[in-house]
Design a protein around this motif. Structure first.
Motif, PDB file in Angstrom:
ATOM      1  N   PHE A   7      -6.534  -2.075 -11.848  1.00 37.64           N
ATOM      2  CA  PHE A   7      -6.113  -3.328 -11.227  1.00 37.64           C
ATOM      3  C   PHE A   7      -4.818  -3.149 -10.433  1.00 37.64           C
ATOM      4  N   THR A   8      -3.889  -2.378 -11.006  1.00 43.25           N
ATOM      5  CA  THR A   8      -2.640  -2.104 -10.299  1.00 43.25           C
ATOM      6  C   THR A   8      -2.919  -1.373  -8.988  1.00 43.25           C
ATOM      7  N   LEU A   9      -3.858  -0.425  -9.019  1.00 44.22           N
ATOM      8  CA  LEU A   9      -4.224   0.293  -7.793  1.00 44.22           C
ATOM      9  C   LEU A   9      -4.844  -0.657  -6.778  1.00 44.22           C
ATOM     10  N   LYS A  10      -5.650  -1.577  -7.259  1.00 47.05           N
ATOM     11  CA  LYS A  10      -6.270  -2.552  -6.358  1.00 47.05           C
ATOM     12  C   LYS A  10      -5.185  -3.357  -5.649  1.00 47.05           C
ATOM     13  N   ARG A  11      -4.236  -3.832  -6.441  1.00 46.85           N
ATOM     14  CA  ARG A  11      -3.116  -4.578  -5.889  1.00 46.85           C
ATOM     15  C   ARG A  11      -2.363  -3.737  -4.843  1.00 46.85           C
ATOM     16  N   ALA A  12      -2.124  -2.474  -5.182  1.00 51.88           N
ATOM     17  CA  ALA A  12      -1.371  -1.603  -4.269  1.00 51.88           C
ATOM     18  C   ALA A  12      -2.133  -1.382  -2.969  1.00 51.88           C
ATOM     19  N   THR A  13      -3.455  -1.158  -3.054  1.00 50.53           N
ATOM     20  CA  THR A  13      -4.203  -0.937  -1.810  1.00 50.53           C
ATOM     21  C   THR A  13      -4.244  -2.215  -0.971  1.00 50.53           C
ATOM     22  N   LEU A  14      -4.306  -3.375  -1.648  1.00 51.59           N
ATOM     23  CA  LEU A  14      -4.279  -4.641  -0.895  1.00 51.59           C
ATOM     24  C   LEU A  14      -2.930  -4.815  -0.201  1.00 51.59           C
ATOM     25  N   HIS A  15      -1.850  -4.472  -0.902  1.00 47.15           N
ATOM     26  CA  HIS A  15      -0.521  -4.575  -0.289  1.00 47.15           C
ATOM     27  C   HIS A  15      -0.385  -3.600   0.871  1.00 47.15           C
ATOM     28  N   LEU A  16      -0.872  -2.394   0.667  1.00 49.51           N
ATOM     29  CA  LEU A  16      -0.787  -1.382   1.724  1.00 49.51           C
ATOM     30  C   LEU A  16      -1.442  -1.908   2.996  1.00 49.51           C
ATOM     31  N   ARG A  17      -2.619  -2.484   2.822  1.00 53.97           N
ATOM     32  CA  ARG A  17      -3.331  -3.010   3.978  1.00 53.97           C
ATOM     33  C   ARG A  17      -2.517  -4.100   4.673  1.00 53.97           C
ATOM     34  N   ARG A  18      -1.794  -4.901   3.869  1.00 55.71           N
ATOM     35  CA  ARG A  18      -0.989  -5.990   4.422  1.00 55.71           C
ATOM     36  C   ARG A  18       0.074  -5.450   5.377  1.00 55.71           C
ATOM     37  N   TYR A  19       0.569  -4.235   5.109  1.00 53.38           N
ATOM     38  CA  TYR A  19       1.562  -3.651   6.013  1.00 53.38           C
ATOM     39  C   TYR A  19       0.903  -2.828   7.109  1.00 53.38           C
ATOM     40  N   LEU A  20      -0.151  -2.105   6.733  1.00 50.30           N
ATOM     41  CA  LEU A  20      -0.732  -1.112   7.630  1.00 50.30           C
ATOM     42  C   LEU A  20      -1.455  -1.764   8.802  1.00 50.30           C
ATOM     43  N   SER A  21      -2.224  -2.788   8.481  1.00 53.13           N
ATOM     44  CA  SER A  21      -3.099  -3.372   9.492  1.00 53.13           C
ATOM     45  C   SER A  21      -2.301  -4.009  10.634  1.00 53.13           C
TER      46      SER A  21
END
Lengths: 328, 328, 328, 328, 328
Positions: D184-198
């Motif tokens: 779940f923590t990884l899911k959160r991190a990948t969602l956050h990453l996308r928020r910056y990356l995209s």
């Protein structure tokens, strides 16, 4: 069956107009003629549509024979618009939809449908009593008709929303196989709704934006208004789909949670009674007086000690075996 | 109830202005008039909007009667903007939303809503004390109003984020059926949030980019600023949706993991006690002294050997049967 | 095998035309020549396509050697169109698709396929009996062919829809592993259907909108009509995919619900009989007459009291232990 | 704290430059001034940004007070660019992100951030030792800065990828509740990453394509190069999201598979011992010598036969009952 | 290692050409030079690419140092194309990909890769034996190379498809934890495939449509042909992803179905033997001859009646308790 209303350019309203008078009415550019076919036989409607109104065979084919998603076709002198009247009764199997094919010309509207449509009947009745709608032109009749259809879409969306809420409540209070069936039915209904709603929105978008010969530029704002409603309905229907999916996931979680409770109880009961049942069984051993002599050594000291060892070693061995299988 | 503030072109501020003075105020192109309807009866508002301000019947209809997704309609002399004030209290059922309909003219703002909106009251109070906002024109009032509404959107997004984190923690520490209900409620709330947020972003995009007669070109940058915030809020709200879905999946995994533990315990207990219970039962056999003669052969040597055979063969047979069903 | 029909400009129809006469037929700009290759050997077809018709080697390669998604290539003097005839028999493994490669020139149609296609045969038969199709030009032959193919697509979509409904009913009435396999097969079939349907829709969109030299502008409306059908089929096929996914989720819910029932029964039986079995076991204890003296103290008063204590304390201890593990 | 480097048009480099000298430096169109604020108090930075550099209050507000998704605003004389420095340590709760606000003018760069950013410090150090970067203009400083930030993005993406692989391995070898939390923590991190990356990808796309006054047309190719990297990072991060979702699904499957094994064992043990335990129990029956006379008939022949019948009929009845419930 | 072939404008083919002769070959606008670097040391390749061919440092950097998604960069005098050769062996962990960087000039092709690529070697061998490819220009070499690479993509897609079918069959016949691992590996592989396939399709689309100086307009049709294949491969690979997801869902359903069977068996056995085991236990009660006097009242009439009552009341009570918890 088909029927007609003819609003003459001079302000008179004729509700009893025969098929033969259609051609004359079409020449009256100031008047408005509305012909409505309800479950009429194909041959008879085809005759009128092809020859009296002079519609293109493909358009007539679309209207009489075939099923379509909502669409609007521009045939220059007239528009062909396919829409659907929908209804949903809570508890029923599925959404019901009746195709409504409309031809809109400069001074006429032709509607065709296989089954009676209440929304259309309401507008028809209003029109026979009040000529104002006709005064604003044939395109205004189409607007009123569409507007009335949309009212039913709203009701369907609301019914679905309520039904989902009901089902959701039952998922938490009384999860059962029957609920799964209702959820699936709702899923089907929301999918069907989208099949009508999404292209209908595009139809209204076109009517509101494109430059059609038969729609007065200043009347487009009315179609825009309906379009705005459809945008909202479409957004809600998308949420409904997400919610229905969520309800099924929730059901699975609730049922698993309940299973957890059941297993806990089973495990509790087993854990409480198995050890003490074993204990009372232990004291139930006879080291019996066998009914024949050959069994005597079975009850001796050695046998008892062996039994004790097995009773102690077996559970310990089981625990080790389970630990090796990584269960503990 | 409705109320008004009138900033005169000469710099005076009138907070006590009657309905009859509106028409005069509208003539004052240097001034700014703000009229706010809160839960006013439809007839009375309709009267003022249609006749004093001369808004189009469709626009007034949109404002007074109907529910909309956020949208902006350009009526050339004025804009009609539909937005929503939202709030979310942790633990409540759902997002609460109040529709705020705004008409923006060159020198006036008309706001209409059914329930009091705190964000609007805050701006109203600021405006009665400080004429600077009015000096920058009517469009600046709309900007301040929207900006204040967005503050509430941020709070809602933050509340949802915290709530999700709380629920997630409980999923790991205390998974229960009640948690599933809270997850579902959160799912509903994030879906509703998106329903308001996504079209509102489009509204602000239009206000920031399109060329509207009533918005000063150099003021568009302010709407652009709000738009940027909405882009961020929209991105976060999309993540929230994904996270809520993830929480439910996680719940299912956690509950299944727990079930695994329960079943291991049950199996451990059963595996430990069943064999030894059988053993003590074996020694509990009487090969009994029957109370009537006909049963005597049941306790003889043959019966004992048969019993032994069954006791040995049965479990072996069971194992073979299970192996054939591919369970081992 | 290949065969040909040649409609002469003067109105005659030749069904027996040899390969050598093709070149002459191509010069007759008023006539229409239709050559159909069914499972013809590659070398022989290649010869005719490259030299008699003068098609580009890449286009011939596409037609004879390779598998494609539906596409249309404009080679100016002619169009290369790749489509598929599909069929689905309920109970079979998968969708069957036969690639149909068509070259459309101003006065000829060349069709190539590896296996016989019923839809094509039906059109061929109609054409040998009725020259009207040829009178409307080569592009009309392509239209009739495509229209006939689409009829099969509709049948496939309907079969899939019915199959899904059947499977769905069985999920509720008789969930079994075999059903999961059928659901998976349906999923595969709907995915394959989309692989043909979605690009075919684009092909028809191009034929209806783009300006191709070999398609008469006023005939585009016919392709538009087919396009409208494909839009609807595509929408339905998307719903089918969603439904198939929903059926699998539903299966999981139903099977879990059933497991719940099973576990309830198990727990009920266990809960009912374990306590009373313990009770009768308790009264089965011998506090036995040991067969050797050293065991005498085991049956004394102290031993009995100890046993009682263990019998009472063990279940209470178990409950506390379970509570600490948060199971109750 | 804030610090500055000033590269004079004549080639000198000043690292000790006071706030008062900024204005003069800005006049030197051949030089480049870089001012960096790290955790500076808002009032003091606001003063410099508003008055010395003359930035628009909205832009300064964006930089000092507010959180943003990455964006680029064109204020004609200068660009405002919001980016983030990110880092992820395996085992930590979440992605860490520090907002970096940059103003890029023709001859200056102003950077503002609340916490020290290592990537920026590395570039700062390089610049104090080597004037070449300054020689290529202020936009080249922005390029180097962004390029260095992207290096950290790559590291984060790689860390996430490795972490997912680790978690995936553990899912198969040691599935536990703790693993679910890490997923779940990884899911959160990948969602956050996308928020910056995209949105950052969009920012670079704009810098590479749009015509900004402060970016030299021939330098755009450098931003294009970073953009290409971001495209790749974005693609990978999308795969990561899919993989994380897949890991959770996998976990559920693994845990269910394990449960299957457990249940098989339980069923095996039960199936092996229940029948034989019954058998030994059967032979343990006393048809007892009651301690009072009224019970004598309980042990007679009739009672024994009745017992036998019940013992035979009960299991058969159970099987029929289960079959009726469709369990067999 | 690097090697070269030089097709002179006069028709000669030189396979032994040293580095020093490259410059002269580049002057020969009628000839074609192909230089291939395989795992060459960076310094040495950099030297040649930067100075002999005069490529831009950023382009050389892309080729030698960095990993990219497939892309095409237009540097006017030459194109930089990044592609990947991929392979997948059933049973292996993952897709293997080797980056192939290509520079295409008017009269030269430069290829660079770290590991040998079989597809490239095949084309190289063909070219040394047959000058026809060179005759059609440098862009034709790129076409042949890409075409050969795509053959491997097709093989990979087919391998994945077969692997999925195999795994699917095993899910139904032998579901195990090892299968879940293979499904996850397949998921990873399809995600990786998409990472290469999707941008590669865009690269070919650009090569087929855009107007590049170094690609002859009439050769674009060849790249279009490859593009069409990639469209199909992309469509299939999307289906594969959906199928892999479906296989995992199916696995869960199958395993749950199996668990259902196991639980049914367990419940059946328990339901059959528990009641009769209780019965035989009942008749095993001693109402024992206690070994000390104080226990005598335990075996009296009252005790027996109490026991009977408990034996009857307990299961009834259990049923009621379960009904209250809504389990029945």
């Amino acid at each position: 069956m088909h029927r007609a209303i003819y609003y003459k350019g001079n302000g008179d309203l004729m509700t009893e107009i025969t098929q033969d008078e259609y051609a004359a009415a079409l020449q009256d550019t100031q008047g408005v003629l509305w012909v409505d076919f309800t479950g009429e036989e194909t041959e008879s409607s085809e005759q009128i549509l092809l020859h009296t109104f002079g519609f293109h065979p493909l358009a007539v084919d679309d209207a009489l024979h075939e099923t379509h998603v909502p669409k609007v076709d521009d045939w220059e002198q007239y528009l062909y618009v396919a829409m659907h009247a929908i209804s949903f009764t809570s508890g029923t199997e599925d959404l019901e939809a009746i195709e409504l094919d409309t031809f809109l010309g400069n001074n006429y509207v032709v509607t065709h449908h296989d089954l009676p449509i209440q929304a259309l009947d309401r507008i028809w009745d209003t029109c026979t009593q009040d000529v104002r709608h006709f005064k604003r032109g044939a395109d205004h009749i189409l607007y009123k008709l569409t507007d009335e259809l949309i009212v039913d879409y709203m009701k369907v969306v609301e019914s679905l929303d309520e039904e989902i809420e009901l089902v959701e409540d039952e998922v938490f209070s009384r999860p059962s196989a029957e609920i799964v069936q209702r959820i699936f039915t709702l899923k089907r209904a929301t999918l069907h709704l989208r099949r009508y709603l999404s292209p209908l929105r595009e139809v209204l978008n076109k009517l509101a934006r494109d430059d059609y010969a038969v729609i007065d530029a200043k009347d487009r704002i009315y179609f825009r208004d309906i379009y705005d409603h459809l945008v909202r309905l479409h957004d809600i229907s998308e949420s409904l789909r997400d919610l229905v999916g969520g309800v099924l996931d929730t059901y699975l979680s609730v049922i698993n949670n309940r299973m957890n409770d059941i297993m806990k109880t089973l495990t509790l009961i087993t854990t409480m009674f198995m050890p003490i049942s074993f204990l009372v069984g232990f004291y139930g051993m006879n080291f019996f007086q066998p009914s024949f002599q050959a069994l005597l050594p079975w009850t001796g000291r050695t046998a008892f000690i062996m039994t004790l060892i097995v009773v102690i070693v077996t559970p310990i061995g089981m625990v080790f075996w389970m630990r090796r299988r990584k269960w503990m």
